[in-house]
Every structure is written in structure tokens, then in C-alpha cells.
Design a protein around this motif. Structure first.
Motif, PDB file in Angstrom:
ATOM      1  N   GLN A 170     -14.275  22.138   9.401  1.00  0.00           N
ATOM      2  CA  GLN A 170     -14.528  20.921   8.795  1.00  0.00           C
ATOM      3  C   GLN A 170     -13.180  20.420   7.843  1.00  0.00           C
ATOM      4  N   TRP A 171     -12.441  21.212   7.226  1.00  0.00           N
ATOM      5  CA  TRP A 171     -11.061  20.901   6.780  1.00  0.00           C
ATOM      6  C   TRP A 171     -10.243  20.244   7.838  1.00  0.00           C
ATOM      7  N   SER A 172     -10.039  21.032   9.017  1.00  0.00           N
ATOM      8  CA  SER A 172      -9.209  20.271  10.051  1.00  0.00           C
ATOM      9  C   SER A 172      -9.525  18.864  10.491  1.00  0.00           C
ATOM     10  N   GLY A 173     -11.000  18.681  10.629  1.00  0.00           N
ATOM     11  CA  GLY A 173     -11.355  17.260  10.969  1.00  0.00           C
ATOM     12  C   GLY A 173     -11.056  16.672   9.835  1.00  0.00           C
ATOM     13  N   PHE A 174     -11.187  16.976   8.648  1.00  0.00           N
ATOM     14  CA  PHE A 174     -11.122  15.895   7.427  1.00  0.00           C
ATOM     15  C   PHE A 174      -9.513  15.378   7.449  1.00  0.00           C
ATOM     16  N   ILE A 175      -8.695  16.391   7.569  1.00  0.00           N
ATOM     17  CA  ILE A 175      -7.222  16.378   7.443  1.00  0.00           C
ATOM     18  C   ILE A 175      -6.774  15.220   8.520  1.00  0.00           C
ATOM     19  N   LYS A 176      -7.378  15.734   9.801  1.00  0.00           N
ATOM     20  CA  LYS A 176      -6.904  14.718  11.025  1.00  0.00           C
ATOM     21  C   LYS A 176      -7.360  13.414  10.967  1.00  0.00           C
ATOM     22  N   THR A 177      -8.387  13.250  10.160  1.00  0.00           N
ATOM     23  CA  THR A 177      -8.822  11.710   9.914  1.00  0.00           C
ATOM     24  C   THR A 177      -7.904  11.092   9.073  1.00  0.00           C
ATOM     25  N   ILE A 178      -7.739  11.806   7.763  1.00  0.00           N
ATOM     26  CA  ILE A 178      -6.664  11.132   6.858  1.00  0.00           C
ATOM     27  C   ILE A 178      -5.372  10.795   7.677  1.00  0.00           C
ATOM     28  N   LEU A 179      -5.086  11.867   8.214  1.00  0.00           N
ATOM     29  CA  LEU A 179      -3.321  11.366   9.055  1.00  0.00           C
ATOM     30  C   LEU A 179      -3.727  10.418   9.933  1.00  0.00           C
ATOM     31  N   SER A 180      -4.665  10.276  10.578  1.00  0.00           N
ATOM     32  CA  SER A 180      -4.979   9.380  11.688  1.00  0.00           C
ATOM     33  C   SER A 180      -4.861   7.988  10.968  1.00  0.00           C
ATOM     34  N   ALA A 181      -5.670   7.779   9.958  1.00  0.00           N
ATOM     35  CA  ALA A 181      -5.604   6.648   9.317  1.00  0.00           C
ATOM     36  C   ALA A 181      -4.256   6.096   8.770  1.00  0.00           C
ATOM     37  N   LEU A 193       0.946  -1.233  -0.061  1.00  0.00           N
ATOM     38  CA  LEU A 193       0.108  -0.001   0.014  1.00  0.00           C
ATOM     39  C   LEU A 193       0.887   1.280   0.149  1.00  0.00           C
ATOM     40  N   PRO A 194       0.406   2.355  -0.377  1.00  0.00           N
ATOM     41  CA  PRO A 194       1.174   3.365  -0.690  1.00  0.00           C
ATOM     42  C   PRO A 194       1.576   3.932   0.702  1.00  0.00           C
ATOM     43  N   PRO A 195       3.033   4.548   0.902  1.00  0.00           N
ATOM     44  CA  PRO A 195       3.535   4.764   2.371  1.00  0.00           C
ATOM     45  C   PRO A 195       2.870   6.262   2.782  1.00  0.00           C
ATOM     46  N   GLN A 196       2.423   7.045   1.763  1.00  0.00           N
ATOM     47  CA  GLN A 196       2.099   8.302   2.376  1.00  0.00           C
ATOM     48  C   GLN A 196       0.341   8.383   2.090  1.00  0.00           C
ATOM     49  N   PRO A 197      -0.134   9.537   2.617  1.00  0.00           N
ATOM     50  CA  PRO A 197      -1.733   9.468   2.300  1.00  0.00           C
ATOM     51  C   PRO A 197      -1.889   9.705   0.838  1.00  0.00           C
ATOM     52  N   PRO A 198      -3.229   9.369   0.531  1.00  0.00           N
ATOM     53  CA  PRO A 198      -3.473   9.546  -0.916  1.00  0.00           C
ATOM     54  C   PRO A 198      -3.840  11.023  -1.140  1.00  0.00           C
ATOM     55  N   GLN A 199      -4.179  10.955  -2.557  1.00  0.00           N
ATOM     56  CA  GLN A 199      -4.529  12.633  -2.918  1.00  0.00           C
ATOM     57  C   GLN A 199      -5.994  13.184  -2.394  1.00  0.00           C
ATOM     58  N   LEU A 200      -6.331  12.252  -1.284  1.00  0.00           N
ATOM     59  CA  LEU A 200      -7.650  12.890  -0.665  1.00  0.00           C
ATOM     60  C   LEU A 200      -7.177  14.173  -0.088  1.00  0.00           C
ATOM     61  N   PHE A 201      -6.293  14.577   0.176  1.00  0.00           N
ATOM     62  CA  PHE A 201      -6.102  15.967   0.718  1.00  0.00           C
ATOM     63  C   PHE A 201      -6.523  17.008  -0.134  1.00  0.00           C
ATOM     64  N   SER A 202      -6.451  16.928  -1.533  1.00  0.00           N
ATOM     65  CA  SER A 202      -6.812  17.903  -2.379  1.00  0.00           C
ATOM     66  C   SER A 202      -8.252  17.883  -2.563  1.00  0.00           C
ATOM     67  N   SER A 203      -9.107  16.869  -2.080  1.00  0.00           N
ATOM     68  CA  SER A 203     -10.460  17.035  -2.367  1.00  0.00           C
ATOM     69  C   SER A 203     -11.377  18.081  -1.815  1.00  0.00           C
TER      70      SER A 203
END
Length: 197
Positions: A36-47, A16-26
Motif C-alpha cells: 500500500q505504501w509503495s503504491g502511494f509513494i509511486k503515485t505521488i512521485l509520478s504526479a 506550484l511547489p517544485p517538490q512533492p507536498p507533505q502527502l508523504f507523511s500521511s
């Protein structure tokens, strides 16, 4: 003719990719969607088990794991930049690490006593119309606004805070009746100036 059923190999976790996917730019940060943005980013980073890069101070450079940490931090930093609009990118591009970038944006937009944003949320909710939206779309839009409002103004039983909010709501109600005309208010007019002093 009987077809044999073949099973496809499952990807190994290491592939699997070692870094977060391009979800950040969505979801790009704007001046009105920080919560809303900070919650979204924290969720991705936590995953991806990378949230420590925005929540904890960097390790000391002389520590052996620093190089590995720095590599991951640079990845987080780049992905955070991808989630910002051009105005915000220029504000934080020179930050030394992901945590510094995060802290700068948090200081700008993360205040829970942001009265201007509370007013804007109230105004957006009051101005909502169904128009061409489906009912689920309308409920979703309203729910997002309400969720952000609850973060900025969590439920309270403190009598002082309740009175403060009641007074703010009175001012909000008055301001909402003025609409956009408040922006065109002529302060230089002596008749209007007496109301502003």
C-alpha cells in the motif's frame, strides 16, 4: 445594488511547489503495509514526474545535468524519509540516494512470495468484525486487505502453483484455529516436543 463578479487569477504552473507536498507523511511505512505504501509513494512521485529517482540508476557525476538531478534526488530522499517510521528511518538514513533507499525497502518487504504476510492478511480478513464500523468502512478495510493479497498471490492457472496455494491454505486454516496460543507453546515440554520434530 448589483455586485460585480470578480474572477480570481489562476495560479501559474511555475508557481506550484517544485517538490512533492507533505502527502508523504500521511501514510507511514510499517512492516505490514509495504505494498500500500509503495503504491502511494509511486503515485505521488509520478504526479510530480520524479519516479525515475526510485526506478532508474543515478546519472554519472561528470554529466552536466548531475547537479540538477542530485538536487531533485535529495528532495525525493527527504520526502521518502518523512514517510517512514523511526525504525525504518534508522535502517536507511545513510543510503546514498533515493533509489538505494527504495531498493533496500523493496528487498525487505517487496517479495511477492512473502508467505508470512499472506498468512497475516488471511488472518486479518478472518478476524474482521463490523463492531462500530459502518458498512462502507468495513468494505473498504476488507478491500484493502484483498487488494494486497492479490498482489502477493495474483490469479494463476498454473496447476503447480494452485496445488502449492491449496497446501498453504490448509496450513493457514490450521494455524488460525490455534490463535495466539501458538506463541505460548512450550517447546521444552517433552510432550509438546514430539509434535515439533
Amino acid at each position: 445594488m448589483v455586485l460585480e463578479q470578480q474572477s480570481l487569477p489562476l495560479p501559474q504552473l511555475s508557481s506550484l511547489p517544485p517538490q512533492p507536498p507533505q502527502l508523504f507523511s500521511s501514510l507511514l511505512l510499517s512492516s505490514s503495509n509495504y505494498i500500500q505504501w509503495s503504491g502511494f509513494i509511486k503515485t505521488i512521485l509520478s504526479a510530480y514526474n520524479l519516479e525515475d529517482h526510485i526506478l532508474q540508476d543515478p546519472p554519472i557525476k561528470s554529466n552536466p545535468p548531475f547537479k540538477e538531478w542530485q538536487k531533485k534526488d535529495n528532495q525525493v530522499f527527504v520526502h521518502l524519509l518523512l514517510s517512514l517510521d523511526e525504525v525504518h528511518k534508522s535502517m536507511v538514513a545513510c543510503s546514498p540516494n533515493a533509489k538505494a533507499l527504495w531498493d533496500h525497502l523493496s528487498a525487505l518487504y517487496g517479495q511477492t512470495n512473502n508467505i508470512g504476510r499472506v498468512f497475516e492478511l488471511r488472518r486479518q480478513m478472518a478476524d474482521m468484525r463490523k463492531d462500530n464500523k459502518t458498512l462502507p468502512q468495513l468494505f473498504g478495510e476488507f478491500g484493502n486487505l484483498w487488494s494486497e493479497l492479490e498482489v502477493l498471490r495474483p490469479p494463476t492457472t498454473d496447476p503447480t502453483e494452485i496445488i502449492k496455494r491449496q497446501n498453504e491454505d490448509k496450513v493457514f486454516s490450521l494455524l488460525m484455529t490455534l490463535g495466539d496460543s501458538i506463541l505460548n507453546y512450550e517447546i521444552g515440554n517433552s510432550e509438546n516436543a514430539k509434535y515439533l520434530s
